[in-house]
Scaffold this motif. Structure first.
Motif, short mmCIF file in Angstrom:
data_model
loop_
_atom_site.label_atom_id
_atom_site.label_comp_id
_atom_site.label_asym_id
_atom_site.label_seq_id
_atom_site.Cartn_x
_atom_site.Cartn_y
_atom_site.Cartn_z
N ARG A 485 1.05 -1.11 0.13
CA ARG A 485 0.08 -0.18 -0.08
C ARG A 485 0.95 1.27 0.04
N VAL A 486 0.99 1.63 -1.21
CA VAL A 486 2.16 2.69 -1.29
C VAL A 486 1.18 4.20 -1.31
N GLU A 487 0.68 4.44 -0.08
CA GLU A 487 -0.05 5.66 0.23
C GLU A 487 -0.33 5.77 1.87
N SER A 488 -0.75 6.99 2.29
CA SER A 488 -1.07 6.85 3.65
C SER A 488 -2.62 7.14 3.58
N ARG A 489 -3.40 6.27 4.54
CA ARG A 489 -4.70 5.95 4.59
C ARG A 489 -4.93 5.56 6.07
N ARG A 495 5.95 7.65 5.69
CA ARG A 495 6.40 8.82 5.44
C ARG A 495 6.76 8.88 3.88
N ASP A 496 6.92 7.85 3.12
CA ASP A 496 7.41 8.20 1.83
C ASP A 496 6.28 8.45 0.74
N HIS A 497 5.07 8.42 1.19
CA HIS A 497 3.87 8.40 0.54
C HIS A 497 2.92 8.91 1.53
N PRO A 498 3.05 10.42 1.83
CA PRO A 498 2.27 10.88 2.80
C PRO A 498 0.57 11.06 2.53
N GLU A 499 0.38 11.11 1.23
CA GLU A 499 -1.11 11.45 0.93
C GLU A 499 -1.82 10.25 0.42
N PRO A 500 -3.04 10.06 0.70
CA PRO A 500 -3.84 8.99 0.18
C PRO A 500 -4.06 8.92 -1.31
N ASP A 501 -4.09 7.70 -1.94
CA ASP A 501 -4.42 7.86 -3.52
C ASP A 501 -5.67 6.87 -3.74
N ASP A 502 -6.76 7.61 -3.79
CA ASP A 502 -7.94 7.05 -4.19
C ASP A 502 -8.13 6.40 -5.61
N VAL A 503 -7.30 6.84 -6.59
CA VAL A 503 -7.42 6.22 -7.98
C VAL A 503 -6.90 4.66 -7.65
#
Length: 531
Positions: A485-489, A495-503
């Protein structure tokens, strides 16, 4: 095998989900056997402080409703809840609480009505409680008493090692060790896993010593799918003392903030000001992340929870008060030092709202299960409710499945299996460092490599070996899910992918084991060997 027991349903675990299932199964006329590796009261349920989140038709805030409770749950779940499951489980909440009260549970009252409080993520006062902050203890007492008076047998100090099958491949029960380490078989066409959580993956947790992810490992080795394991909820407020950095930490229930307490840093500044519209009552993932950031900024090992303005604190929160006083803290006159700790697994064995898994005859309920209620972050006090609702439904499902052709088979009795184990201290330090609140690809890879190198295959002839093998397998699955899971949710923060990726990532990461012992994602992507 040196001993044997038979039943229609074997329930593994003695928390709220397991005992609720056992009571309902008895009502349905099923021969039911409950088994636990420790004493009947040793699980997570008895430690739950906050309460049961429920909207009762005759007692609720103006404007509150089951639909509003659903909306709060979906918001906390950060896009990964199964909305249909949420609606289904919460809609049965009031009836489940009525059943619990009929079994003897006594909740706190205000006049003729049940007392209600508010916790993080809730937009209304809908959390009922018992003993001020001892709800779990009262639920455990009531259910244990009902099971005892109902004549349901409970095998204490019996550790389930492996689920077993018949020569035709059907689930046929479980292999277990008795208190003396003698192997035996629990013969049954249906097994319900209600084994609780995985807090002992981490150095500091609110979970008791028995929370070693046993159900996750049993289900994986039986061919079931697990999902959402990367979402480990860290409770924002556990009591901090400098001399107790490891093991189970006393919980400071979220209801303290619900009654008006506020979080301050060591310089006296509000921690949650400007962090979220609900400030100190924001969802737990938000509060835990904010606390960790503030601790990093100040270099402190804790923050402070100021509850000095709450009238009658010692009476309203007797468990918290006693823990503070034991640590030399007077919460009536000084702020409580708190930090975060591993608390609750939002993921688990994939099951429907009736407890059915993808393996015929295998059911799951409670924290070990992933029904879709919690998504990426559990809404406070939804856990006891889920255990009540799904526990009872699972017993109903077993009864229906038995009528529909699920039958007892003669098990193929296996030898005591062997599995990879890792030194627990090393595992906990590794997971705390790399798979806690802040994660990164490099850290997760380092953790996986460390555990791979440290694994030693040993026969599971003792409870300690069973637990260490369960922790090792579950740690690997959690690390694989967190790396994928390369996002934050929600409660998964990269820390390396601090935002969510809804796509790409508004979906679950699901894993299973193949016959060779490899972890696979459901799209057949290999993860790593766990042999």
């Amino acid at each position: 095998m040196t001993w044997e027991a038979r039943a229609d349903l074997v329930v593994v675990g003695t928390g709220v989900a397991g005992l609720t299932a056992a009571l309902r199964a008895r009502e349905l006329g099923l021969r039911t056997l409950v088994v636990t590796k420790d004493s009947a009261a040793a699980g997570n349920t008895g430690w739950a402080q906050g309460g049961v989140a429920v909207v009762r038709p005759d007692e609720h805030d103006d404007g509150d409703s089951v639909q509003r409770h659903v909306a709060d749950t979906l918001t906390a779940g950060a896009g990964l809840c199964d909305e249909q499951a949420v609606r289904s489980i919460l809609a049965d909440g009031a009836a489940a609480v009525d059943g619990l009260r009929a079994a003897g549970a006594r909740f706190d009252t205000a006049g003729d009505a049940l007392s209600r409080t508010r916790e993080g993520g809730h937009t209304a006062f809908r959390v009922i409680h018992a003993g001020g902050d001892a709800t779990g203890a009262e639920v455990q007492r009531a259910l244990s008493s009902a099971v005892g008076s109902g004549g349901i047998p409970v095998l204490e100090q019996h550790c389930v090692v492996e689920l077993v099958r018949s020569d035709g491949g059907a689930l046929a029960g479980a292999l277990a060790l008795d208190p003396h380490g003698n192997p035996g078989v629990l013969r049954a066409p249906a097994v319900l896993l209600a084994t609780g959580g995985l807090g002992q993956l981490y150095a500091a947790t609110t979970n008791p010593d028995v929370a070693t992810a046993d159900g996750i490992a049993l289900a994986l080795r039986a061919g079931a799918t697990v999902a959402d394991l990367e979402f480990v909820q860290f409770h924002p407020t556990v009591l901090y003392t400098p001399d107790a950095a490891r093991g189970r930490r006393p919980l400071v229930t979220e209801a303290v903030r619900g009654e008006g307490a506020v979080l301050l840093d060591t310089r006296g500044r509000r921690v949650m000001a400007g962090e979220h519209p609900l400030e100190d009552l924001a969802p737990r993932d938000v509060v835990s992340a904010a606390i960790n950031r503030r601790m990093a900024e100040t270099g402190a090992e804790c923050v402070l929870l100021d509850a000095t303005g709450i009238p009658g604190f010692a009476t309203r929160f007797p468990t918290v008060f006693a823990s503070c006083r034991e640590a030399g803290i007077d919460p009536l006159r000084e702020p409580i030092p708190v930090t975060s700790a591993a608390h609750y697994s939002c993921g688990g064995v994939v099951s429907d709202v009736d407890g059915r898994t993808g393996v015929a005859g295998l059911y799951a309920a409670g924290e070990v299960a992933r029904t879709g209620l919690h998504g990426a972050n559990r809404l406070a006090s939804n856990s006891l409710l889920e255990g009540l609702v799904v526990g009872a439904r699972a017993a109903d499902a077993v009864a229906r499945d038995l009528r529909g052709g699920l039958t007892a088979r003669k098990p193929v009795l296996p030898a005591v299996p062997a599995a990879a184990v890792v030194d627990r201290d090393l595992l906990q330090r590794t997971m705390t460092r790399h798979a806690g609140i802040g994660r990164s690809a490099d850290g997760l890879a380092e953790a996986a490599a460390t555990l791979d190198r440290a694994g030693v295959v040993r026969p599971l002839r003792t409870r300690e070996a069973v637990e260490d093998a369960s922790l090792a397998l579950t740690a690997q699955a959690l690390l694989a899910a967190a790396a994928a899971r390369v996002e934050s949710r929600g409660s998964h923060r990269r820390r390396d992918h601090p935002e969510p990726d809804d796509v790409r990532w508004r979906r679950s990461v699901a894993l299973r084991l193949d016959v060779s012992g490899w972890l696979f994602r459901t799209d057949r992507e290999p993860v790593r060997s766990v042999a």
